[in-house]
Design a protein around this motif. Structure first.
Motif, mmCIF file in Angstrom:
data_model
loop_
_atom_site.group_PDB
_atom_site.id
_atom_site.type_symbol
_atom_site.label_atom_id
_atom_site.label_comp_id
_atom_site.label_asym_id
_atom_site.label_seq_id
_atom_site.Cartn_x
_atom_site.Cartn_y
_atom_site.Cartn_z
ATOM 1 N N GLY A 30 0.780 -1.235 0.000
ATOM 2 C CA GLY A 30 0.000 0.000 0.000
ATOM 3 C C GLY A 30 0.808 1.278 0.000
ATOM 4 O O GLY A 30 0.359 2.286 -0.541
ATOM 5 N N VAL A 31 1.988 1.282 0.628
ATOM 6 C CA VAL A 31 2.800 2.512 0.690
ATOM 7 C C VAL A 31 4.279 2.140 0.544
ATOM 8 O O VAL A 31 5.050 2.225 1.495
ATOM 9 N N MET A 32 4.667 1.783 -0.657
ATOM 10 C CA MET A 32 6.044 1.345 -0.886
ATOM 11 C C MET A 32 6.981 2.535 -1.123
ATOM 12 O O MET A 32 7.733 2.587 -2.103
ATOM 13 N N ASN A 33 6.932 3.493 -0.220
ATOM 14 C CA ASN A 33 7.866 4.608 -0.267
ATOM 15 C C ASN A 33 9.252 4.115 0.142
ATOM 16 O O ASN A 33 9.377 3.120 0.864
ATOM 17 N N THR A 34 10.305 4.841 -0.270
ATOM 18 C CA THR A 34 11.654 4.367 0.065
ATOM 19 C C THR A 34 11.917 4.410 1.562
ATOM 20 O O THR A 34 12.767 3.672 2.062
ATOM 21 N N ASP A 35 11.198 5.244 2.289
ATOM 22 C CA ASP A 35 11.387 5.259 3.749
ATOM 23 C C ASP A 35 10.679 4.092 4.424
ATOM 24 O O ASP A 35 10.845 3.886 5.631
ATOM 25 N N ASN A 36 9.917 3.308 3.656
ATOM 26 C CA ASN A 36 9.261 2.116 4.194
ATOM 27 C C ASN A 36 9.914 0.827 3.704
ATOM 28 O O ASN A 36 9.347 -0.249 3.870
ATOM 29 N N MET A 37 11.088 0.943 3.093
ATOM 30 C CA MET A 37 11.782 -0.222 2.540
ATOM 31 C C MET A 37 12.950 -0.594 3.438
ATOM 32 O O MET A 37 13.855 0.216 3.676
ATOM 33 N N SER A 38 12.957 -1.823 3.918
ATOM 34 C CA SER A 38 13.961 -2.300 4.872
ATOM 35 C C SER A 38 15.267 -2.655 4.170
ATOM 36 O O SER A 38 15.264 -3.318 3.129
ATOM 37 N N ILE A 39 16.375 -2.258 4.763
ATOM 38 C CA ILE A 39 17.688 -2.604 4.232
ATOM 39 C C ILE A 39 17.976 -4.090 4.398
ATOM 40 O O ILE A 39 18.910 -4.629 3.779
ATOM 41 N N LEU A 40 17.150 -4.797 5.180
ATOM 42 C CA LEU A 40 17.303 -6.235 5.371
ATOM 43 C C LEU A 40 16.315 -7.047 4.547
ATOM 44 O O LEU A 40 16.269 -8.266 4.661
ATOM 45 N N GLY A 41 15.510 -6.367 3.716
ATOM 46 C CA GLY A 41 14.527 -7.088 2.925
ATOM 47 C C GLY A 41 13.371 -7.628 3.738
ATOM 48 O O GLY A 41 12.827 -8.697 3.447
ATOM 49 N N LEU A 42 12.954 -6.862 4.755
ATOM 50 C CA LEU A 42 11.821 -7.230 5.598
ATOM 51 C C LEU A 42 10.603 -6.398 5.222
ATOM 52 O O LEU A 42 10.730 -5.227 4.865
ATOM 53 N N THR A 43 9.427 -6.990 5.330
ATOM 54 C CA THR A 43 8.207 -6.210 5.190
ATOM 55 C C THR A 43 8.105 -5.290 6.400
ATOM 56 O O THR A 43 8.147 -5.741 7.543
#
Length: 482
Positions: free
Chosen positions: A240-253
């Motif tokens: 729903g909100v795949m902004n870059t500030d919501n993207m984990s550097i570990l590949g976690l949801t």
């Protein structure tokens, strides 16, 4: 609670130290026993007064150094500048058998990064995040976890006045793509390097000896992100909100807000009512993930040093996604071998699902009941489709594929039932639990959590949790305030 402060050991520019804002008269709402066990806690303790105080932000563990982290990011494709933990406060990390696990209070009050917000979370959104975090973990999807919810009768203004809550989130790290974008945008290469070295040394130590650790970091994150999104697509999950500030550097949801699970299949479905342009639709998620990796690559470029190295790392995303998605789809269809025409079979399946708006979860679960040599027994599957001959035509292709690898019905069903969930967090199920919780009845939250923690089990006593949404659910909307 034996807390360490690994992230707090970074220089002060990376965060602001502050205490949580006390929550008036907090009370226990719910807790996840599996999450508690991950950090060595007895789940029963979480309802005790000391833990209610601790996990609502009213008291702080002795060795904790609470902080809010700074980061920036792209929101809906537009550079938003400085963001940061506007309503989340990191308490510290706990040593576990698999490494440190950070504890973060979401809804613990305003921080310097709140951007005129109140820093609070409401019970509604806290229940949604709590349930979905644990549901995704049970589905085997990389995710942050949710330990507990503490509530309060304090009024919080959103679209209406709601009651407050604090959800305790857990992850090895809450560092985001936007954490790197922040220092790149400010032309601070020293801080950028400190952060990258911290992430590599803490979470990717195997990359330290590579020829270019920063390019290797980008490639590893691209691969993890691609795999995570393939898992999303395979269960019909929409962030729903795949902004870059919501993207984990570990590949976690990370950062559950206006999420949704696909019901009547529509590849263009938009789960976020705020997303009027459909940027984060189900079909767009893989491409958005790739674009977000490009934003991370741009931020890491001063450390990588050479554009071709960064591009090579980014080029790993699409094949990683395709390979993982095909692997997951073969498992969902009970296929034991890889064949050259698999993509054609998958595309034909999604086309007939799209044309008939078949329920995503129920279709894949029911597909395990298909009998290879008894097409006459297909009635329950055929009845999911308005255009039954279209399903029949696809089923002919599917059976031919199964015959080619000498598939056995019983073994195939057993394998398919282990990857095709019967139970997912449908929006209406979450809403029923929320409605009851808002009347101070929290039993449904606990019951729904218990069902979702065993998503692949039949659980015949809970069959109604697998039902299609009722008519009233068509009016449910979730937005960025959710």
């Amino acid at each position: 609670m034996p807390l360490a402060n690994t992230f707090a050991a970074l220089p002060p520019a990376f965060y602001t130290r502050l205490m949580p804002t006390p929550l008036p008269a907090p009370y226990f709402v719910a807790a996840s026993a599996p999450a508690a066990r991950l950090i060595g806690l007895d789940p029963a303790l979480l309802a005790q007064p000391d833990y209610v105080e601790l996990l609502s932000g009213n008291s702080v563990a002795e060795r904790s150094l609470p902080l809010a982290a700074v980061y920036s990011g792209h929101q809906f494709g537009v550079w938003a500048g400085q963001l940061g933990d506007g309503r989340a406060i990191l308490l510290g990390d706990i040593a576990t058998a698999s490494g440190p696990m950070e504890l973060q209070l979401k809804g613990a009050g305003a921080t310097p990064y709140s951007r005129m917000g109140d820093g609070r979370a409401v019970l509604r959104s806290s229940i949604r995040e709590f349930l979905c975090s644990e549901a995704m973990a049970a589905l085997g999807i990389p995710t942050s976890r949710a330990l507990a919810i503490m509530g309060s009768n304090q009024g919080i203004v959103r679209e209406t006045v709601e009651t407050a809550a604090v959800v305790t989130r857990m992850a090895p790290s809450f560092v985001r793509f936007g954490s790197f974008e922040h220092w790149y945008a400010r032309k601070k290469p020293a801080e950028l390097k400190i952060l990258a070295d911290y992430v590599i040394d803490s979470f990717y130590p195997q990359l330290r000896d590579s020829a270019n650790p920063y390019a290797s970091l980008l490639q590893e994150v691209c691969t993890r992100t691609a795999h995570m999104i393939a898992h999303w697509q395979a269960v019909g999950f929409m962030h729903g909100v795949m902004n870059t500030d919501n993207m984990s550097i570990l590949g976690l949801t990370l950062d559950y807000g206006p999420f949704g699970f696909m019901e009547a299949f529509d590849a263009e479905h938009i789960c976020n009512h705020t997303d009027s342009q459909g940027r984060y639709s189900y079909a767009n998620q893989p491409q958005v993930g790739h674009r977000n990796c490009h934003a991370l690559g741009q931020a890491l470029l001063p450390l990588i040093g050479e554009v071709p190295l960064a591009q090579a790392a980014l080029d790993s995303y699409e094949p990683a996604f395709a390979a993982k998605m095909n692997e997951l789809l073969r498992a969902k269809l009970g296929l034991r071998t890889e064949q050259g025409d698999d993509t054609r079979l998958f595309d034909a399946m999604f086309a007939v699902m799209q044309a008939n708006h078949v329920d995503f979860t129920n279709f894949f679960r029911a597909l395990g009941n298909l009998q290879l040599h008894a097409p006459d027994s297909d009635a329950p599957l055929r009845d999911m489709f308005i255009d039954r001959p279209a399903f029949d035509a696809w089923a002919v292709q599917y059976r031919a594929r199964l015959l080619a690898e000498h598939s056995v019905d019983a073994a195939r069903k057993l394998a398919m039932d282990q990857v095709n969930p019967k139970y997912v967090l449908r929006n209406y199920l979450a809403q029923v639990a929320i409605d009851k919780a808002q009347q101070q009845d929290y039993a449904e939250v606990a019951q729904l959590l218990a069902v979702l923690q065993k998503p692949f089990d039949e659980q015949p006593e809970h069959q109604h949790y697998a039902a299609l949404p009722p008519d009233w659910a068509s009016h449910l909307e979730v937005s960025c305030s959710s």
